[in-house]
Design an enzyme around this catalytic site. Structure first.
Site, PDB file in Angstrom:
ATOM      1  N   HIS A  15       7.220  61.711  48.582  1.00 26.86           N
ATOM      2  CA  HIS A  15       8.133  62.761  47.843  1.00 26.86           C
ATOM      3  C   HIS A  15       7.540  62.871  46.377  1.00 26.86           C
ATOM      4  O   HIS A  15       6.589  62.246  46.084  1.00 26.86           O
ATOM      5  CB  HIS A  15       9.608  61.942  47.629  1.00 26.86           C
ATOM      6  CG  HIS A  15       9.711  60.988  46.743  1.00 26.86           C
ATOM      7  ND1 HIS A  15      11.018  60.390  46.267  1.00 26.86           N
ATOM      8  CD2 HIS A  15       8.925  60.105  46.009  1.00 26.86           C
ATOM      9  CE1 HIS A  15      10.844  59.416  45.267  1.00 26.86           C
ATOM     10  NE2 HIS A  15       9.388  59.225  45.082  1.00 26.86           N
ATOM     11  N   CYS A  34       6.078  59.750  39.221  1.00 30.34           N
ATOM     12  CA  CYS A  34       6.898  60.220  40.265  1.00 30.34           C
ATOM     13  C   CYS A  34       7.013  61.668  40.293  1.00 30.34           C
ATOM     14  O   CYS A  34       7.162  62.382  41.243  1.00 30.34           O
ATOM     15  CB  CYS A  34       8.312  59.634  40.362  1.00 30.34           C
ATOM     16  SG  CYS A  34       8.557  57.960  40.856  1.00 30.34           S
ATOM     17  N   HIS A  40       3.713  61.017  46.284  1.00 29.04           N
ATOM     18  CA  HIS A  40       3.264  59.809  46.510  1.00 29.04           C
ATOM     19  C   HIS A  40       4.283  58.967  47.681  1.00 29.04           C
ATOM     20  O   HIS A  40       5.273  59.675  47.661  1.00 29.04           O
ATOM     21  CB  HIS A  40       3.328  59.010  45.091  1.00 29.04           C
ATOM     22  CG  HIS A  40       4.652  59.068  44.604  1.00 29.04           C
ATOM     23  ND1 HIS A  40       5.385  60.025  43.937  1.00 29.04           N
ATOM     24  CD2 HIS A  40       5.735  57.934  44.663  1.00 29.04           C
ATOM     25  CE1 HIS A  40       6.425  59.679  43.579  1.00 29.04           C
ATOM     26  NE2 HIS A  40       6.847  58.411  44.065  1.00 29.04           N
ATOM     27  N   HIS A  42       6.854  55.606  49.399  1.00 24.55           N
ATOM     28  CA  HIS A  42       7.477  54.407  49.524  1.00 24.55           C
ATOM     29  C   HIS A  42       7.754  53.795  50.538  1.00 24.55           C
ATOM     30  O   HIS A  42       7.912  54.709  51.570  1.00 24.55           O
ATOM     31  CB  HIS A  42       8.926  54.876  48.695  1.00 24.55           C
ATOM     32  CG  HIS A  42       8.681  55.276  47.134  1.00 24.55           C
ATOM     33  ND1 HIS A  42       8.422  54.000  46.143  1.00 24.55           N
ATOM     34  CD2 HIS A  42       8.746  56.238  46.439  1.00 24.55           C
ATOM     35  CE1 HIS A  42       8.666  54.787  45.054  1.00 24.55           C
ATOM     36  NE2 HIS A  42       8.793  56.158  45.120  1.00 24.55           N
ATOM     37  N   ASP A  80      10.920  59.284  58.802  1.00 30.12           N
ATOM     38  CA  ASP A  80       9.833  58.325  58.675  1.00 30.12           C
ATOM     39  C   ASP A  80       8.389  59.117  58.892  1.00 30.12           C
ATOM     40  O   ASP A  80       8.178  59.987  59.637  1.00 30.12           O
ATOM     41  CB  ASP A  80       9.848  57.366  60.018  1.00 30.12           C
ATOM     42  CG  ASP A  80       8.962  56.397  59.959  1.00 30.12           C
ATOM     43  OD1 ASP A  80       8.441  55.719  58.729  1.00 30.12           O
ATOM     44  OD2 ASP A  80       8.408  55.929  60.970  1.00 30.12           O
ATOM     45  N   HIS A  81       7.521  58.819  57.832  1.00 28.77           N
ATOM     46  CA  HIS A  81       6.099  59.581  57.993  1.00 28.77           C
ATOM     47  C   HIS A  81       6.141  60.854  57.635  1.00 28.77           C
ATOM     48  O   HIS A  81       5.370  61.551  58.359  1.00 28.77           O
ATOM     49  CB  HIS A  81       5.335  59.104  59.193  1.00 28.77           C
ATOM     50  CG  HIS A  81       4.836  57.732  58.941  1.00 28.77           C
ATOM     51  ND1 HIS A  81       5.710  56.665  59.474  1.00 28.77           N
ATOM     52  CD2 HIS A  81       3.484  57.134  59.055  1.00 28.77           C
ATOM     53  CE1 HIS A  81       4.594  55.704  59.416  1.00 28.77           C
ATOM     54  NE2 HIS A  81       3.745  55.829  59.177  1.00 28.77           N
ATOM     55  N   GLU A 125      14.130  51.516  47.518  1.00 31.34           N
ATOM     56  CA  GLU A 125      12.917  52.227  47.309  1.00 31.34           C
ATOM     57  C   GLU A 125      11.843  51.477  46.857  1.00 31.34           C
ATOM     58  O   GLU A 125      10.646  51.609  47.178  1.00 31.34           O
ATOM     59  CB  GLU A 125      13.217  53.058  45.920  1.00 31.34           C
ATOM     60  CG  GLU A 125      12.150  54.368  45.828  1.00 31.34           C
ATOM     61  CD  GLU A 125      12.381  55.541  45.147  1.00 31.34           C
ATOM     62  OE1 GLU A 125      12.574  56.450  45.377  1.00 31.34           O
ATOM     63  OE2 GLU A 125      12.371  55.338  43.738  1.00 31.34           O
TER      64      GLU A 125
HETATM   65 NI    NI Z   1       8.958  57.803  44.016  1.00 31.42          NI
END
Ligand code: NI
Length: 136
Positions: A15, A34, A40, A42, A80-81, A125
């Site tokens: 995100h 962020c 990047h 998580h 996911d992914h 997160e």
């Molecule tokens: Ni983040």
């Protein structure tokens, strides 16, 4: 005689946090790393909790295999992914903070889980940062 039962699932997603109405500088000041324009990732841990009365016939509040299937089919499969900003419809105009992701997941699952169950989303997160929705 209400009992809360929980199922933990996991997804990886990328995100970027930013407010399109702000300058790059302002975004970096507020969101730090962020706001990185190239995104990047998580490793999210998702805990879905249902509260209800144990069924007299089964002793279950909810079949956990069924709960896992509902979460995977409706949430994990979509997130996911994925790049949450670009690959999902939910965050085109909504900043994908843990807070907003938890609210989105709650809304998705609320349509799938009978209203007699209270529904709570806990989203990690990182190991140290997690949010809960609803708040109480
Ligand atoms: Ni983040």
């Amino acid at each position: 005689m209400k009992v809360k039962v929980s199922r933990k699932e996991h997804f990886n997603a990328a995100h970027r946090l930013y407010n399109p109405e702000w300058s790059d500088q302002e975004n970096e000041r507020v969101f730090g790393k962020c706001a990185n324009p190239n995104f990047h990732g998580h490793n999210y841990d998702l805990v879905v909790s249902l509260t209800g009365e144990p069924d007299p016939a089964t002793g279950y509040v909810y079949d956990m295999k069924k709960l896992s299937d509902v979460i995977r089919h409706n949430v994990i499969r979509k997130f996911d992914h994925k790049n949450l900003n670009l690959d999902t419809e939910y965050f085109r105009n909504l900043n994908p903070t843990a807070e907003n992701i938890a609210i989105v997941i709650w809304r998705i699952l609320r349509e799938q889980i009978e209203s007699k169950f209270d529904l709570k989303i806990t989203l990690y997160e990182t190991e140290r940062n997690f949010v809960e929705y609803p708040a109480s």
